[in-house]
Design a protein around this motif. Structure first.
Motif: not given
Length: 742
Positions: A387-393, A453-455, A666-667
């Motif tokens: 899933g999404y890590e905190l640094d990426d989200l 950041f939704l990606e 969008e992101n």
């Protein structure tokens, strides 16, 4: 007459006293409301998750979910594309592929006799293997990951092998070492391309390359009927004093030594050169550095692709091999392949098969396929690692004007939303302040500001109909229930949530059955109570439903494990219910109808003390057109390498500025949470009567009756006085009359 009135009044007095006694013994309450002025308030817990539970790019690295990713990828055009791709993958050509003996699986020929079992029947390693193929380490356990990804030692993660980017965290950088089958970076050389991706990097990568070097890398396919596919993973090559001139550079040449790319330098991969294909069986890479500054260098993946695959770029539309109309979905058998729990030691066991996601898709009866998500179960380990890590989200976090420390966040998994993160949760043991952070100021500048950041390009469309961030403001002492309580934050908007605290205090004991302790009927162990000390009715109802499912069905549909004092419940909690099992599915349905929600027969009274947050929400388009350049620059300074890479590729692409703005909106999303005022409303339930009030009411009723008695006595005395006066007057009259007669 007076006697009748007396007894009527006496009866009224008795009835009033009786009513008062009955009401007092019924323990009635009254409500008082007050506004409390405070110099500080406890800040609430804030939990957020991406609406998308799993990143498609990471999930595609898992063997068992390959078909799910393909189904999701080709659903946008047509399902026949999905079946076409699967049939192409299973179209075994003897010169390049190997067909497993007992299954229809097809693997590249170089995977045969390489020390790793790829066929489920093991036939690829049961041949007369006199030598091992190069490319994968013999001692490596492939585990849950498909080639070219590898399972990192001692962790549940599929890392991209030998791509120049270290991803393994426990065995730090193991995926880039010779033990993982990676070649030591050299300056140039001749390389043979096969069907699987391999990697070339600059010398010392990801460290700095040397000055005054010229490296020539020649890549050739084994077959003249193949072409070379090149993917630029990373580039960090110094420019000269003039930014338009590359003093250190990378060049890529075609088979006939025509340029496939210009001189490349800088710190981002140009969008138009991310993937390059040669026209023939050979490609050449030239890297040159001068005597001045140096940097990280480059990382390029390469492979050989048969020319037939390059020519067949379009997919013809035809009749689907399986009908997907609603009637077929309703009549499809419930016998669907079981989902795989990946937390096992031997995930390559030949008895383990991948879920049949096409049949699960067929089985979904709802027109919007909401049941599909329920039917596909992802183990907690998969959600945690893919899933999404905190640094990426979360790319920016500011609280009370200062940047947040990531130690203030707690990670946990939710079955619907994957990795979720709680700010200021009492469960957080990394920070002594967690659960007790306070706000000393009100207003927009003193709250919590989060930028996400939704990606969205990495969304699993078949699993995620909504795009955005799920956010919940809650009591930091309470386990967040994202499914029932959360709200969605839309991308491209700044959402403001202004708070006002509300405290409710109910009278317990003889006045009501409210409680602040977890009911013993739930059989919760002390470890769970220590994690979540604050009783919450909604979570109580959910745990009650969970326990009932465990008792009735012998399995669970939640991630709560080992939270009971009852060993049988703990043992059953390790078995996840299989929706394709008709018995378990019917049992789940009946349990849901009987034991879920407010009508459940559960020992879950109201909480005596409850903390609420009244929310006032407002949204605005974000970021504004004028702010876009500043936001882009800010993102490029982010600590998240993934976010920086996304923005770099977006800005270096050949698209217009309004398209860039559209993709940013969008992101990315933003939310601001703060107190409107530090005053809070306190609603207290108090006893309507106490002994002093009761005695006063008794006295009041008796006083009325005694006053009547006094009035009656005075009236009676007056009557007697009148009678005496009349008697005396009559006697005087008779005396006067007798005197006159004489």
């Amino acid at each position: 007459m007076w006697t009748v009135i007396y007894f009527v009044l006496f009866g009224l007095m008795v009835s009033q006293l009786t009513f008062l006694i009955q009401e007092f013994t019924g323990h009635p309450t009254t409500i008082s409301v007050e506004i409390v002025r405070s110099g500080q308030n406890y800040f609430p817990g804030v939990t957020f998750c991406n609406e998308n539970p799993l990143r498609k790019s990471l999930l595609s690295r898992l063997k068992h979910y390959e078909d799910l990713v393909l189904l999701d990828r080709y659903m946008a055009s047509s399902l026949d594309a999905f079946f076409k791709v699967r049939s192409e993958e299973n179209d075994c050509k003897e010169e390049t592929h190997f067909k497993c003996l007992e299954t229809d699986d097809c693997i590249p020929g170089e995977w045969v006799c390489n020390g790793v079992v790829d066929c489920e029947d093991g036939s690829d390693e049961a041949q007369n293997c006199t030598k091992r193929q190069m490319g994968r380490n013999e001692s490596e356990v492939q585990g849950i990951c498909k080639w070219p990804y590898m399972q990192c030692p001692n962790e549940m993660f599929c890392a991209a092998r030998c791509d120049g980017i270290p991803e393994c965290s426990v065995a730090l950088g193991y995926d880039e070492t010779p033990a993982a089958g990676c070649e030591t970076p050299t300056c140039g050389g001749n390389f043979n391309a096969s069907l699987a991706f391999r990697n070339i990097t600059s010398p010392n990568y990801p460290g700095f390359y040397n000055s005054n070097e010229e490296c020539i890398y020649t890549i050739e396919a084994e077959s003249n009927s193949s072409f070379i596919e090149l993917r630029l993973n990373d580039i960090a090559i110094e420019r000269g004093v003039n930014a338009r001139i590359c003093t250190d550079y990378l060049e890529i040449y075609d088979t006939d030594f025509e340029n496939l790319s210009p001189k490349l330098c800088g710190f981002s991969v140009p969008h138009s050169y991310e993937t390059l294909n040669s026209t023939g069986f050979k490609a050449t890479i030239r890297f040159k550095s001068d005597g001045l500054h140096v940097s990280r260098g480059f990382s390029i993946s390469y492979r050989a692709v048969p020319q037939s695959k390059q020519q067949n770029t379009s997919i013809e539309k035809g009749k689907l091999p399986i009908s997907f109309d609603p009637e077929t979905r309703q009549n499809t058998s419930a016998a669907i392949s079981k989902c795989i729990l990946l937390g096992q030691e031997d995930c390559d066991n030949s008895n383990i098969r991948s879920p049949d996601f096409v049949k699960i898709y067929q089985f979904s009866r709802a027109n919007d396929y909401t049941e599909f998500k329920k039917m596909v179960f992802f183990p907690q380990t998969v959600l945690a690692n893919f899933g999404y890590e905190l640094d990426d989200l979360l790319i920016h976090c500011v609280f009370d004007g200062e940047e947040c420390d990531e130690s203030l966040f707690t990670k946990y998994q939710h079955a619907d939303y994957g990795n979720c993160y709680s700010f200021n949760s009492i469960r957080n043991k990394k920070s002594s302040a967690s659960g007790s952070i306070k706000s000393t100021k009100s207003g927009k500048d003193s709250g919590l500001k989060l930028t996400f950041f939704l990606e969205s390009d990495d969304y699993m469309g078949v699993m995620t109909p909504d795009s955005g961030i799920r956010v919940l403001v809650h009591d930091s002492r309470v386990d967040p229930n994202m499914r029932q309580r959360g709200l969605s934050i839309r991308p491209g908007e700044s959402t403001v949530i202004a708070l006002e605290m509300l405290r409710k205090q109910r009278q317990g004991g003889k006045f009501s059955n409210c409680t602040d302790s977890w009911p013993p009927e739930l059989h919760l162990n002390e470890e769970f109570k220590a994690q979540w000390p604050k009783y919450d009715r909604i979570n109580c109802l959910f745990i009650c439903y969970r326990n009932e499912v465990l008792r009735r069905c012998g399995c669970t549909d939640s991630f709560y494990e080992d939270i009971n004092t009852d060993s049988e419940l703990n043992e059953a909690s390790k078995n996840h219910c299989d929706p394709s099992n008709e018995t378990q599915s019917e049992c789940l349905g009946k349990s849901f109808q009987s034991f879920y929600g407010d009508n459940a027969n559960c020992p879950c009274p109201q909480s005596c003390s409850t903390l609420y947050f009244k929310e006032l929400r407002a949204t605005a388009a974000w970021p504004s057109d004028a702010y876009i350049p500043f936001f882009e620059a800010d993102v490029l300074r982010s600590h998240s390498r993934r976010v920086v890479r996304y923005m770099t590729r977006l800005l270096s692409g050949n698209i217009s500025s309004w398209e860039v703005t559209g993709r940013i909106r969008e992101n990315f999303a933003r939310v601001e949470i703060y107190y409107m005022t530090l005053e809070f409303e306190r609603i207290v339930e108090e006893p309507k009567y106490n002994w002093f009030i009761l005695i006063g009411l008794f006295g009041g009723i008796l006083k009325v009756f005694l006053c009547w008695d006094l009035i009656k006595l005075l009236t009676f005395n007056e009557l007697i006085a009148i009678l005496i006066y009349r008697c005396c007057q009559r006697k005087d009259e008779e005396t006067k009359k007798n005197g006159n007669e004489t």
